[in-house]
Design a protein around this motif. Structure first.
Motif, PDB file in Angstrom:
ATOM      1  N   UNK A 151     -32.673  89.066  28.566  1.00  0.00           N
ATOM      2  CA  UNK A 151     -31.664  90.005  28.077  1.00  0.00           C
ATOM      3  C   UNK A 151     -30.541  89.230  27.381  1.00  0.00           C
ATOM      4  N   UNK A 152     -30.010  89.837  26.314  1.00  0.00           N
ATOM      5  CA  UNK A 152     -28.991  89.137  25.528  1.00  0.00           C
ATOM      6  C   UNK A 152     -27.669  89.011  26.279  1.00  0.00           C
ATOM      7  N   UNK A 153     -27.023  87.866  26.084  1.00  0.00           N
ATOM      8  CA  UNK A 153     -25.620  87.742  26.496  1.00  0.00           C
ATOM      9  C   UNK A 153     -24.817  88.687  25.602  1.00  0.00           C
ATOM     10  N   UNK A 154     -23.588  88.986  26.002  1.00  0.00           N
ATOM     11  CA  UNK A 154     -22.801  89.970  25.241  1.00  0.00           C
ATOM     12  C   UNK A 154     -22.216  89.285  24.001  1.00  0.00           C
ATOM     13  N   UNK A 155     -22.997  89.292  22.924  1.00  0.00           N
ATOM     14  CA  UNK A 155     -22.692  88.443  21.768  1.00  0.00           C
ATOM     15  C   UNK A 155     -21.472  88.892  20.965  1.00  0.00           C
ATOM     16  N   UNK A 156     -21.182  90.173  20.930  1.00  0.00           N
ATOM     17  CA  UNK A 156     -20.063  90.615  20.075  1.00  0.00           C
ATOM     18  C   UNK A 156     -18.739  89.983  20.527  1.00  0.00           C
ATOM     19  N   UNK A 157     -18.355  90.126  21.802  1.00  0.00           N
ATOM     20  CA  UNK A 157     -17.116  89.448  22.208  1.00  0.00           C
ATOM     21  C   UNK A 157     -17.225  87.918  22.160  1.00  0.00           C
ATOM     22  N   UNK A 158     -18.414  87.395  22.349  1.00  0.00           N
ATOM     23  CA  UNK A 158     -18.566  85.928  22.272  1.00  0.00           C
ATOM     24  C   UNK A 158     -18.287  85.445  20.842  1.00  0.00           C
ATOM     25  N   UNK A 159     -18.827  86.157  19.863  1.00  0.00           N
ATOM     26  CA  UNK A 159     -18.574  85.786  18.464  1.00  0.00           C
ATOM     27  C   UNK A 159     -17.085  85.904  18.142  1.00  0.00           C
ATOM     28  N   UNK A 160     -16.445  86.924  18.707  1.00  0.00           N
ATOM     29  CA  UNK A 160     -15.011  87.133  18.448  1.00  0.00           C
ATOM     30  C   UNK A 160     -14.219  85.927  18.970  1.00  0.00           C
ATOM     31  N   UNK A 161     -14.505  85.538  20.211  1.00  0.00           N
ATOM     32  CA  UNK A 161     -13.804  84.382  20.798  1.00  0.00           C
ATOM     33  C   UNK A 161     -14.096  83.129  19.972  1.00  0.00           C
ATOM     34  N   UNK A 162     -15.351  82.976  19.568  1.00  0.00           N
ATOM     35  CA  UNK A 162     -15.732  81.791  18.790  1.00  0.00           C
ATOM     36  C   UNK A 162     -14.977  81.769  17.456  1.00  0.00           C
ATOM     37  N   UNK A 163     -14.916  82.904  16.796  1.00  0.00           N
ATOM     38  CA  UNK A 163     -14.205  82.967  15.509  1.00  0.00           C
ATOM     39  C   UNK A 163     -12.728  82.668  15.675  1.00  0.00           C
ATOM     40  N   UNK A 164     -12.133  83.242  16.705  1.00  0.00           N
ATOM     41  CA  UNK A 164     -10.689  83.044  16.913  1.00  0.00           C
ATOM     42  C   UNK A 164     -10.354  81.589  17.220  1.00  0.00           C
ATOM     43  N   UNK A 165     -11.319  80.872  17.799  1.00  0.00           N
ATOM     44  CA  UNK A 165     -11.037  79.499  18.234  1.00  0.00           C
ATOM     45  C   UNK A 165     -11.785  78.442  17.428  1.00  0.00           C
ATOM     46  N   UNK A 166     -12.436  78.864  16.368  1.00  0.00           N
ATOM     47  CA  UNK A 166     -13.159  77.924  15.505  1.00  0.00           C
ATOM     48  C   UNK A 166     -14.289  77.210  16.225  1.00  0.00           C
ATOM     49  N   UNK A 167     -15.043  77.939  17.035  1.00  0.00           N
ATOM     50  CA  UNK A 167     -16.126  77.312  17.808  1.00  0.00           C
ATOM     51  C   UNK A 167     -17.494  77.650  17.205  1.00  0.00           C
ATOM     52  N   UNK A 168     -18.402  76.697  17.274  1.00  0.00           N
ATOM     53  CA  UNK A 168     -19.794  76.985  16.923  1.00  0.00           C
ATOM     54  C   UNK A 168     -20.441  77.775  18.062  1.00  0.00           C
ATOM     55  N   UNK A 169     -21.449  78.567  17.709  1.00  0.00           N
ATOM     56  CA  UNK A 169     -22.220  79.282  18.727  1.00  0.00           C
ATOM     57  C   UNK A 169     -23.692  78.892  18.597  1.00  0.00           C
ATOM     58  N   UNK A 170     -24.218  78.280  19.656  1.00  0.00           N
ATOM     59  CA  UNK A 170     -25.644  77.922  19.708  1.00  0.00           C
ATOM     60  C   UNK A 170     -26.270  78.774  20.807  1.00  0.00           C
ATOM     61  N   UNK A 171     -27.145  79.688  20.417  1.00  0.00           N
ATOM     62  CA  UNK A 171     -27.753  80.570  21.430  1.00  0.00           C
ATOM     63  C   UNK A 171     -28.989  79.908  22.022  1.00  0.00           C
ATOM     64  N   UNK A 172     -28.993  79.772  23.330  1.00  0.00           N
ATOM     65  CA  UNK A 172     -30.208  79.289  23.998  1.00  0.00           C
ATOM     66  C   UNK A 172     -31.080  80.516  24.270  1.00  0.00           C
ATOM     67  N   UNK A 173     -32.077  80.668  23.416  1.00  0.00           N
ATOM     68  CA  UNK A 173     -32.923  81.868  23.478  1.00  0.00           C
ATOM     69  C   UNK A 173     -34.311  81.542  24.041  1.00  0.00           C
ATOM     70  N   UNK A 174     -34.371  80.490  24.867  1.00  0.00           N
ATOM     71  CA  UNK A 174     -35.661  80.073  25.434  1.00  0.00           C
ATOM     72  C   UNK A 174     -36.346  81.207  26.180  1.00  0.00           C
ATOM     73  N   UNK A 175     -35.551  82.062  26.841  1.00  0.00           N
ATOM     74  CA  UNK A 175     -36.147  83.071  27.730  1.00  0.00           C
ATOM     75  C   UNK A 175     -36.177  84.475  27.135  1.00  0.00           C
ATOM     76  N   UNK A 176     -35.657  84.654  25.936  1.00  0.00           N
ATOM     77  CA  UNK A 176     -35.469  86.049  25.488  1.00  0.00           C
ATOM     78  C   UNK A 176     -35.969  86.333  24.076  1.00  0.00           C
ATOM     79  N   UNK A 177     -36.939  85.598  23.605  1.00  0.00           N
ATOM     80  CA  UNK A 177     -37.430  85.848  22.245  1.00  0.00           C
ATOM     81  C   UNK A 177     -37.853  87.323  22.108  1.00  0.00           C
ATOM     82  N   UNK A 178     -37.402  87.940  21.034  1.00  0.00           N
ATOM     83  CA  UNK A 178     -37.777  89.345  20.779  1.00  0.00           C
ATOM     84  C   UNK A 178     -36.777  90.350  21.318  1.00  0.00           C
ATOM     85  N   UNK A 179     -35.788  89.877  22.075  1.00  0.00           N
ATOM     86  CA  UNK A 179     -34.781  90.799  22.600  1.00  0.00           C
ATOM     87  C   UNK A 179     -33.820  91.190  21.464  1.00  0.00           C
ATOM     88  N   UNK A 180     -33.399  92.441  21.447  1.00  0.00           N
ATOM     89  CA  UNK A 180     -32.556  92.927  20.340  1.00  0.00           C
ATOM     90  C   UNK A 180     -31.176  93.298  20.865  1.00  0.00           C
TER      91      UNK A 180
END
Ligand SMILES: Cc1ncc(COP(=O)(O)O)c(C=O)c1O
Length: 383
Positions: free
Chosen positions: A137-166
């Motif tokens: 199941x996906x982590x809650x990406x919308x607020x994560x992207x918001x925090x990343x954008x506000x703080x100039x952080x890269x986001x690397x998703x570890x999707x080893x366990x969730x391929x195909x999840x939307x």
């Protein structure tokens, strides 16, 4: 009844045997065991299927994380936020590069990083976040992207366990996990939802510059033959594994559906046992592809239930018995702010509690009705 297994890879193979044997034999007969045609062909089909502009194959999901971090030009001592309730690979890749994993607690309902605890974990040295889409199941990406954008952080998703999840954004936009941040990583370890017959991995990105860099780093930093532009590593997906994955990729959706069907039956069968357990929470803004079906067992009865189920012929697993800060590899240097290898970014009590209470039931594409019924009945009898 067939004996119950946590995963049943041989029965899954038997259903596609003719197609698979042909693909594997073709590679063996071609003699092109490294960088054969199937590697690029699989990468093209994978990027198409997940909706990423680029898919770069590599040797395994741990390398994918390491190469992704190498492509971001981080400096020794830079910090990377990772969830504490997690497989070791992301924190390991961070620490191996002399970056510092900063552990953040997870939401005990979803098992994914607790978004409300990320902001406080950010320091001037923080450069990236690795959300791990745990158990399907996906982590809650919308607020994560918001925090990343506000703080100039890269986001690397570890999707080893969730391929195909939307994942669904609040404006209705939908994206597959692994294609939302700067880079997404995949593992094709045999027990993953898309598993090969050995080790395999890939990186996904929509960024052309990053895609070129990832490809170069995975091939000894080589930009053209015997010109090594960057320090890289040797991380290739074998032609054989690529050919195997190419056969299995079109089945991924049906594999996810088979897992969802098992999960629905478990949910239904176990729903009255609220004194004993909690079934997995499925959040509305992500589909769940159930790489694992993980219960939370109440009143410290997890180990006893596990022992009882084993006696009844029902295998189970504890993913994960130790949180990352409890792993000897990370805690031997001490865990205060001065620790050279790790930082505790938040209170980690939910993670520690989960390590005591989680129990994963058998989950794979080949479980039949009789086996599922039997597993549910045994748990009912225990209660
Ligand atoms: C969440 C997570 N990340 C990374 C990995 C590493 O993948 P691999 O075993 O292909 O290196 C795994 C594998 O189990 C995993 O579950």
């Amino acid at each position: 009844m067939k004996p119950i297994q946590m995963v049943d890879l041989t029965s899954q193979y038997a259903r596609i045997q003719a197609e698979m044997d042909k693909a594997v034999l073709e590679v063996i007969r071609s003699g092109k065991y490294i960088n054969g045609d199937a590697v690029q062909a699989f990468a093209a089909e994978l990027s198409q299927q997940v909706g990423a502009n680029y898919a770069i194959p590599c040797a395994n999901g741990t390398d994918a994380l390491q190469i992704a971090l190498m492509a971001l030009d981080l400096q020794p001592g830079d910090e990377v936020i990772v969830p504490a309730f997690n497989y070791v690979a992301s924190a390991e890749a961070v620490a191996l590069l002399k970056l510092k994993p900063v552990l953040v607690d997870v939401n005990p309902q979803t098992f994914n990083v607790d978004v409300d605890k990320i902001a406080d974990a950010i320091s001037p040295k923080t450069k990236a976040i690795i959300p791990v889409h745990l158990f399907g199941q996906s982590a809650d990406m919308e607020p994560i992207l918001k925090i990343a954008n506000e703080n100039g952080l890269f986001v690397v998703e570890d999707n080893a366990q969730s391929i195909g999840s939307i994942y669904s954004f609040s404006d209705g936009e939908q994206k597959q996990t692994g294609t939302i941040g700067d880079i997404g990583t995949l593992s094709f370890f045999p027990t993953k939802n898309l598993g090969c017959y050995g080790d395999g991995g890939a990186m996904l990105t929509n960024n052309e510059t990053l895609a070129k860099k990832l490809k170069i780093i995975a091939a000894h930093g080589q930009s053209k033959k015997y010109t090594h532009e960057l320090l890289g590593c040797n991380s290739r997906l074998d032609t054989l594994q690529a050919a195997i994955l190419k056969v299995k990729l079109p089945y991924l959706e049906s594999y996810s559906m088979a897992r969802q069907k098992v999960a629905a039956q478990y949910n239904e069968g176990l729903k009255t046992l609220t004194n004993l357990l909690e079934t997995p929470c499925h959040i509305p803004n992500s589909t769940h592809v159930y790489n694992q079906y993980t219960l939370k067992i109440k009143h410290n009865r997890r180990d006893d239930l596990q022992k009882y189920l084993k006696e009844k012929g029902v295998p189970t697993m504890v993913y994960y018995p130790l949180s990352l800060q409890q792993q000897p590899a990370f805690c031997h240097c001490g865990l205060d702010r001065q620790s050279p290898i790790i930082r505790i970014g938040s209170d980690l009590s939910e993670t520690e509690q989960l390590c005591q209470s989680v129990l994963s039931l058998p989950m794979h594409t080949e479980l039949d009705e009789e086996q599922i019924r039997y597993i549910i009945e045994q748990i009912m009898k225990y209660e």
